[in-house]
Design an enzyme around this catalytic site. Structure first.
Site, short mmCIF file in Angstrom:
data_model
loop_
_atom_site.label_atom_id
_atom_site.label_comp_id
_atom_site.label_asym_id
_atom_site.label_seq_id
_atom_site.Cartn_x
_atom_site.Cartn_y
_atom_site.Cartn_z
N PHE A 182 30.88 28.37 52.67
CA PHE A 182 31.00 28.71 54.08
C PHE A 182 32.01 27.79 54.76
CE2 PHE A 182 27.69 25.48 54.04
CZ PHE A 182 27.93 24.73 55.17
N CYS A 183 32.51 28.26 55.90
CA CYS A 183 33.49 27.51 56.69
C CYS A 183 33.38 28.00 58.12
CB CYS A 183 34.90 27.68 56.12
SG CYS A 183 35.41 29.41 55.97
N THR A 184 34.37 27.75 58.94
CA THR A 184 34.27 28.10 60.36
C THR A 184 34.27 29.61 60.57
OG1 THR A 184 35.49 26.09 60.87
CG2 THR A 184 35.22 27.68 62.65
#
Length: 261
Positions: A182-184
Site C-alpha cells: 500500500f501507499c498514498t
C-alpha cells in the site's frame, strides 16, 4: 468552507505522444484555473490537481474523452484553500521513479484488493483462504512516521528507488503470506506489487487506490495516524480533512516529488 476539490489519479497505459499531450493538457488546465502537477511518461499518466469542483470535473471529462484514459479513476478530497502554488505538466522517463523495468503497460495491472475486502480481512485477522496478511508500506520513512496501518511492515526507505534493494534483503520474510502493498494513492504499491511478483513472491496484492481510497471508502479502520500528502495540506486525517501535523522537515519541496502517490 471546503470549496476546493482535490483529485489524485494515475494510470499505467502506453503513451507515445507525451510532448503533444503535455501542451494540450497544460493549456486546458490553465484555462480551467487548476493548479497541481501532471506527469507523463511512456508508461502512463500521474496527476494531482485542485480547483473549483466544476472546473476539475470538466477537465476530467475532457481527459477521459481520450480512450486511453476513459476509465481513469480518481481519489477525491476537499480543502478550504488551494494546496498547490502553480500548474506543472512534465514529461518524464517514469511517472513514479523506481529505476527498474517493472512496468509494462501492455501486460496489464497488478492484482489488487479493494478497501472493503481489506477491512474485512483485517477485521477477521486473515484473508479468505485463512492466510496471514502482511501489510507492506511502500512509502518513504518520513511518510510512514505520519501514520500507517496497524502492524504494517516498513523497510525505512528514504526514496522509492531503494525499494528493489530492500525487497532483496527482506523477501524471505514474505514467503507463504498474503502480502498487501500500500501507499498514498496506489501508484507506488502497484509498481511494488509487480516487482515482488517478478521476484517470486507469489501472493501479492496492491491496495486499490491506496490509503486515500481506503479512507474515502471505509474511514480509518485499522489505520493509526494521518496520511502524509505532498501538497500544502501536509497530511489528511481518515475523514480526508487536512490536519495540522508535525511532518518531518525532510519532506520534499521539489514539484516533481509533490505528486507522489
Amino acid at each position: 468552507m471546503q470549496e476546493i476539490l482535490n483529485i489524485a489519479a494515475y494510470k499505467f497505459v502506453g503513451i507515445d505522444d507525451a510532448s503533444m499531450l503535455r501542451e494540450d493538457l497544460r493549456s486546458r488546465a490553465l484555462s480551467a484555473g487548476l493548479m497541481g502537477t501532471i506527469l507523463l511518461a511512456p508508461e502512463g499518466i500521474n496527476l494531482f490537481l485542485a480547483g473549483a469542483a466544476e472546473a476539475v470535473r470538466g477537465f476530467l471529462a475532457g481527459l477521459r474523452a481520450d480512450e486511453r484514459f476513459a476509465d481513469l479513476e480518481t481519489k477525491e478530497s476537499w480543502s478550504a484553500t488551494q494546496p498547490f502554488r502553480r500548474m506543472l505538466v512534465k514529461c518524464k522517463r517514469e511517472i513514479i521513479r523506481m529505476d527498474h523495468p517493472a512496468i509494462q503497460p501492455a501486460a496489464g495491472r497488478a492484482p489488487g484488493v479493494d478497501a472493503l475486502t481489506l477491512k474485512r480481512w483485517l477485521d477477521q485477522g486473515h484473508d479468505d483462504a485463512g492466510k496471514q496478511i502482511v501489510m507492506l508500506d511502500t512509502r518513504n520513512a518520513f511518510e510512514v512516521d505520519e501514520g500507517t496501518f496497524e502492524g504494517a511492515v516498513d523497510w525505512r526507505i528514504d526514496k522509492f528507488t531503494q525499494f528493489p534493494q530492500a525487497l532483496e534483503e527482506h523477501r524471505e520474510a514474505l514467503v507463504g503470506k498474503t502480502v498487501v502493498s500500500f501507499c498514498t494513492g496506489g501508484i507506488r504499491c502497484e509498481k511494488a506489487a509487480i516487482l515482488m511478483r517478478e521476484e517470486g513472491v507469489a501472493d501479492v496484492l496492491q491496495l486499490e487506490g491506496g490509503i486515500l481510497k481506503y479512507f474515502e471508502t471505509v474511514g480509518g479502520a485499522h489505520y493509526r495516524g494521518d496520511c502524509f500528502v505532498f501538497d500544502g495540506r501536509r497530511a489528511l486525517a481518515p475523514d480526508l480533512s487536512a490536519r495540522s501535523t508535525h511532518a518531518s522537515a525532510r519532506a520534499p519541496e521539489d514539484p516533481d516529488l509533490a505528486i507522489k502517490h
